[in-house]
Scaffold this active site. Structure first.
Site, PDB file in Angstrom:
ATOM      1  N   PRO A  29       0.832  -1.205   0.000  1.00  0.00           N
ATOM      2  CA  PRO A  29       0.000   0.000   0.000  1.00  0.00           C
ATOM      3  C   PRO A  29       0.869   1.258   0.000  1.00  0.00           C
ATOM      4  O   PRO A  29       1.938   1.293   0.611  1.00  0.00           O
ATOM      5  CB  PRO A  29      -0.783  -0.113   1.315  1.00  0.00           C
ATOM      6  CG  PRO A  29      -0.700  -1.545   1.703  1.00  0.00           C
ATOM      7  CD  PRO A  29       0.609  -2.045   1.187  1.00  0.00           C
ATOM      8  N   LYS A  30       0.401   2.283  -0.700  1.00  0.00           N
ATOM      9  CA  LYS A  30       1.089   3.577  -0.683  1.00  0.00           C
ATOM     10  C   LYS A  30       0.455   4.419   0.422  1.00  0.00           C
ATOM     11  O   LYS A  30      -0.644   4.938   0.284  1.00  0.00           O
ATOM     12  CB  LYS A  30       0.983   4.287  -2.023  1.00  0.00           C
ATOM     13  CG  LYS A  30       1.817   5.567  -2.082  1.00  0.00           C
ATOM     14  CD  LYS A  30       1.720   6.231  -3.436  1.00  0.00           C
ATOM     15  CE  LYS A  30       2.632   7.456  -3.475  1.00  0.00           C
ATOM     16  NZ  LYS A  30       2.307   8.430  -2.395  1.00  0.00           N
ATOM     17  N   TRP A  31       1.169   4.529   1.529  1.00  0.00           N
ATOM     18  CA  TRP A  31       0.651   5.229   2.698  1.00  0.00           C
ATOM     19  C   TRP A  31       0.686   6.735   2.483  1.00  0.00           C
ATOM     20  O   TRP A  31       1.624   7.263   1.881  1.00  0.00           O
ATOM     21  CB  TRP A  31       1.455   4.840   3.937  1.00  0.00           C
ATOM     22  CG  TRP A  31       1.305   3.393   4.245  1.00  0.00           C
ATOM     23  CD1 TRP A  31       2.104   2.370   3.830  1.00  0.00           C
ATOM     24  CD2 TRP A  31       0.252   2.800   4.981  1.00  0.00           C
ATOM     25  NE1 TRP A  31       1.627   1.170   4.264  1.00  0.00           N
ATOM     26  CE2 TRP A  31       0.476   1.400   4.986  1.00  0.00           C
ATOM     27  CE3 TRP A  31      -0.872   3.294   5.650  1.00  0.00           C
ATOM     28  CZ2 TRP A  31      -0.372   0.511   5.624  1.00  0.00           C
ATOM     29  CZ3 TRP A  31      -1.721   2.407   6.282  1.00  0.00           C
ATOM     30  CH2 TRP A  31      -1.461   1.036   6.276  1.00  0.00           C
ATOM     31  N   ASP A 178      -3.452   6.013  -1.048  1.00  0.00           N
ATOM     32  CA  ASP A 178      -3.560   6.626  -2.374  1.00  0.00           C
ATOM     33  C   ASP A 178      -2.865   5.848  -3.484  1.00  0.00           C
ATOM     34  O   ASP A 178      -2.438   6.433  -4.477  1.00  0.00           O
ATOM     35  CB  ASP A 178      -3.075   8.079  -2.357  1.00  0.00           C
ATOM     36  CG  ASP A 178      -1.601   8.230  -2.002  1.00  0.00           C
ATOM     37  OD1 ASP A 178      -0.975   7.235  -1.619  1.00  0.00           O
ATOM     38  OD2 ASP A 178      -1.078   9.359  -2.126  1.00  0.00           O
ATOM     39  N   GLY A 179      -2.777   4.507  -3.352  1.00  0.00           N
ATOM     40  CA  GLY A 179      -2.234   3.724  -4.453  1.00  0.00           C
ATOM     41  C   GLY A 179      -1.429   2.536  -3.977  1.00  0.00           C
ATOM     42  O   GLY A 179      -1.521   2.110  -2.813  1.00  0.00           O
TER      43      GLY A 179
END
Length: 359
Positions: A29-31, A178-179
């Protein structure tokens, strides 16, 4: 402090891609928080930042938590995040408020809005440096080092399955992420280099142009365009800005927008409307990490519609600066409402933070 890797260290970065790469990757996960490298040597601990300046003083509650959960001597890369009061999603806007010059304010915020830390890479452990080792080995060592870590220190979820990563891309946005970041399993840690890939959401919206800020180069160039959407009560709400223009385009925009300049007290974002509850360029950004930033703007009659590209929303506004795409003379300003925006699927942040380390 004496470690195999000493501060400051520029974190390894990611380049944007339009699709998830496939192959020997770890997908994570893009934190959405502050990128931080933690340096710990016994009782000494420093929280580094993306610009290589320490942030230790802003997060005293994390200093204690990291000492309780990290190995005695280590260097760990990760992200400082802030979990919303509901516990269901990230809150970057509140996290930004943690960067404050007053020690008393820092102490108060540490108690009221405590931060958390998500670890995702290991640069050193005890007397051993790991930066020249492949990511797969670094990740394995990180999992062992944090095997007994507890909230508010977490180990990021990961998978090597592209299908699972694609599902995460759709689901995790509802928790404020967010990605997805794709990390080559065989690569060493390369400070400051964009060797990873980031796959982020991209969407478009038609917004009302309601003002602009002057560029720092002088009064005849536009710095950024101020964007608005009408809420359910018919109020024009500030949702962010569009920027990143060439200098020539900034001057063209300045000339183009002069006929729209408004001196009218009826403008929805003028000073006498700051306390009405409507989100305006001043009250929506004054609480952000703006310091002494000049929040003044040139009001424009809200008559022109602009199409912009954005990645995702943070509450009522765009999380990052939007990108100008084109004017929309075929759209009327009153049609620019929140109803046009895509709603991400709701997803509980706890399910991301407690997901298994591998899939």
């Amino acid at each position: 402090m004496k470690l195999p890797v000493m501060p400051p260290v520029a974190p390894m970065l990611a380049k944007a891609v339009t699709a998830l790469p496939e192959g020997d990757y770890s997908y994570e996960p893009k934190w959405d928080g502050f990128r931080s490298i933690i340096f710990r040597d016994g009782d000494e601990l420093e929280i580094g930042s993306r610009n290589e300046k320490p942030m230790t003083r802003y997060f005293p509650e994390l200093v204690d938590a990291l000492k309780a959960n990290l190995p005695q001597r280590c260097v760990v890369d990760g992200e400082i995040i802030l979990i919303s009061e509901s516990g269901k999603r990230l809150d970057f806007e509140v996290l930004q408020q943690r960067i404050h010059p007053a020690a008393s304010r820092v102490k108060l915020l540490a108690e009221k809005t405590p931060a958390a830390f998500v670890a995702f890479d290991l640069l050193a452990l005890d007397d051993t440096g790991f930066m020249d080792r492949p990511y797969a080995e670094r990740r394995s060592a990180l999992e062992a080092a944090l095997a007994h870590a507890a909230a508010p220190v977490y180990l990021t979820s990961r998978t090597t399955d592209p299908g699972t990563a694609q599902r995460w891309f759709s689901e995790f946005e509802g928790a404020g992420l967010d990605g997805i970041v794709a990390k080559p399993l065989t690569d060493p840690y390369q400070p400051g280099k964009r060797t990873m890939a980031k796959y982020k959401h991209e969407r478009t919206a038609d917004c009302v142009l309601a003002g602009y800020r002057v560029h720092k180069s002088g009064p005849d160039a536009v710095g950024s365009l101020l964007l608005g959407l009408y809420n359910a009560d018919g109020e024009l709400t500030n949702v962010g800005v569009a920027g990143a223009f060439s200098m020539a385009r900034r001057r063209e925009l300045f000339a183009e927008l002069q006929p729209l300049v408004s001196d009218s007290a009826d403008h929805p974002w003028t000073a006498d409307k700051q306390d009405t509850g409507t989100r305006t360029p001043r009250n929506s950004e004054g609480s952000r990490w703006s310091g002494g930033k000049d929040l003044s703007f040139v009001p424009l009659r809200p008559e022109r519609v602009v199409e912009v590209k954005y990645d995702h929303m943070e509450g009522e506004r765009f999380r990052h600066t939007a990108q100008f795409l084109r004017w929309r003379p075929d759209r009327s300003p009153d049609s620019c409402t929140y109803s046009q925006l895509e709603e991400p699927v709701k997803f509980d942040l706890a399910e991301v933070l407690t997901a298994p380390a591998g899939t």
